[in-house]
Design a protein around this motif. Structure first.
Motif, PDB file in Angstrom:
ATOM      1  N   ILE A   1       3.401   5.684  -5.724  1.00 38.62           N
ATOM      2  CA  ILE A   1       3.247   5.711  -7.182  1.00 38.62           C
ATOM      3  C   ILE A   1       2.094   6.625  -7.577  1.00 38.62           C
ATOM      4  O   ILE A   1       2.186   7.405  -8.529  1.00 38.62           O
ATOM      5  N   THR A   2       0.982   6.521  -6.846  1.00 42.39           N
ATOM      6  CA  THR A   2      -0.164   7.385  -7.150  1.00 42.39           C
ATOM      7  C   THR A   2       0.192   8.853  -6.968  1.00 42.39           C
ATOM      8  O   THR A   2      -0.162   9.706  -7.802  1.00 42.39           O
ATOM      9  N   TRP A   3       0.913   9.163  -5.884  1.00 45.87           N
ATOM     10  CA  TRP A   3       1.298  10.549  -5.645  1.00 45.87           C
ATOM     11  C   TRP A   3       2.230  11.049  -6.739  1.00 45.87           C
ATOM     12  O   TRP A   3       2.079  12.175  -7.237  1.00 45.87           O
ATOM     13  N   GLU A   4       3.212  10.234  -7.123  1.00 45.00           N
ATOM     14  CA  GLU A   4       4.147  10.653  -8.163  1.00 45.00           C
ATOM     15  C   GLU A   4       3.438  10.824  -9.499  1.00 45.00           C
ATOM     16  O   GLU A   4       3.721  11.774 -10.253  1.00 45.00           O
TER      17      GLU A   4
ATOM     18  N   SER B   1       7.937  -0.692 -10.391  1.00 42.35           N
ATOM     19  CA  SER B   1       8.266  -1.272  -9.087  1.00 42.35           C
ATOM     20  C   SER B   1       7.170  -2.156  -8.529  1.00 42.35           C
ATOM     21  O   SER B   1       7.439  -2.992  -7.662  1.00 42.35           O
ATOM     22  N   VAL B   2       5.931  -2.004  -8.998  1.00 42.32           N
ATOM     23  CA  VAL B   2       4.840  -2.835  -8.488  1.00 42.32           C
ATOM     24  C   VAL B   2       4.267  -3.758  -9.553  1.00 42.32           C
ATOM     25  O   VAL B   2       3.383  -4.552  -9.256  1.00 42.32           O
ATOM     26  N   ASN B   3       4.763  -3.663 -10.775  1.00 38.46           N
ATOM     27  CA  ASN B   3       4.278  -4.563 -11.813  1.00 38.46           C
ATOM     28  C   ASN B   3       4.788  -5.979 -11.563  1.00 38.46           C
ATOM     29  O   ASN B   3       5.868  -6.185 -11.010  1.00 38.46           O
ATOM     30  N   LYS B   4       4.010  -6.943 -11.962  1.00 36.89           N
ATOM     31  CA  LYS B   4       4.402  -8.328 -11.793  1.00 36.89           C
ATOM     32  C   LYS B   4       5.551  -8.664 -12.747  1.00 36.89           C
ATOM     33  O   LYS B   4       5.619  -8.190 -13.871  1.00 36.89           O
TER      34      LYS B   4
ATOM     35  N   MET C   1       0.825  -1.211   0.000  1.00 32.56           N
ATOM     36  CA  MET C   1       0.000   0.000   0.000  1.00 32.56           C
ATOM     37  C   MET C   1       0.857   1.258   0.000  1.00 32.56           C
ATOM     38  O   MET C   1       0.529   2.245  -0.662  1.00 32.56           O
ATOM     39  N   ARG C   2       1.982   1.213   0.745  1.00 35.22           N
ATOM     40  CA  ARG C   2       2.861   2.373   0.776  1.00 35.22           C
ATOM     41  C   ARG C   2       3.485   2.613  -0.601  1.00 35.22           C
ATOM     42  O   ARG C   2       3.583   3.760  -1.054  1.00 35.22           O
TER      43      ARG C   2
END
Length: 210
Positions: A113-116, A199-202, A107-108
């Motif tokens: 990522i959403t903020w950026e 960084s969060v992609n599979k 979540m962090r």
């Protein structure tokens, strides 16, 4: 083969002596030993999970008591449930491989990522509004230059006509440069967002080509 400790007859692939129990290291491969930490269980479940279940039950019971009008007992059960949830979060946070720790880290990362992404999109939007304003001013200047060119042609004023045509060419170059600048900014923002999301992609395993 013979056991080096008690000379008992053993199969060729034996790793331990069936008579004395000693490992047969001279003729067999070294035995790999794996250690695992046994976690205590309460009623068949791990303590953190049990604590979480009790805390949730307390909160639910507090809601039932509030609905029935027992405010005092509801506050007591709510406090106990909140305290249990706080203990559960602290225990799960200390465990690196716990589900809560992984979810919190995920979540962090996603929040970052959403903020950026929002920051990049906002900067591009501001730049797009600035470019749109300059393009609107260019359109106004082009209209004035066209009117001046028409008047010069009507008066057969070659010098004024040449000046108006030069002005139109300058405006066209400015418009082309602004559009190219805005397109480059949008492509750069898209690439930055794509890099951040990596960084969060599979992970995708692609077999090598021959």
């Amino acid at each position: 083969m013979k056991c080096p400790a008690c000379s008992a007859t053993l199969p060729a692939d034996a790793r331990y002596c069936t008579a004395c129990g000693r490992p047969v290291t001279e003729t067999g491969d070294p035995v790999r030993v794996a250690f695992s930490r046994v976690e205590p269980h309460w009623f068949g479940v791990t303590p953190p999970t049990f604590l979480f279940g009790v805390a949730v039950a307390m909160v639910v019971l507090a809601g039932v008591l509030f609905a029935s009008g027992n405010i005092a007992f509801g506050l007591i059960f709510l406090g106990v449930g909140a305290l249990g949830l706080a203990f559960f979060v602290e225990i799960a946070r200390r465990r690196r491989n716990s589900l809560l720790t992984r979810l919190t880290a995920d979540m962090r990362e996603r929040a970052g990522i959403t903020w950026e992404s929002l920051r990049v999109r906002s900067s591009v939007a501001v730049e797009a509004r600035r470019v749109d304003g300059e393009l609107a001013a260019i359109h106004t200047e082009r209209r004035d230059a066209l009117l001046a060119l028409g008047e010069a042609m009507h008066r057969s004023d070659k010098e004024a006509g040449a000046e108006a045509e030069k002005r139109l060419l300058e405006l066209e170059e400015r418009e082309t440069d602004l559009q190219a600048h805005l397109q480059a900014q949008m492509e750069e923002a898209g690439e930055r967002i794509r890099q951040v999301k990596l960084s969060v992609n599979k992970t995708v395993v692609a077999p090598p080509k021959e």
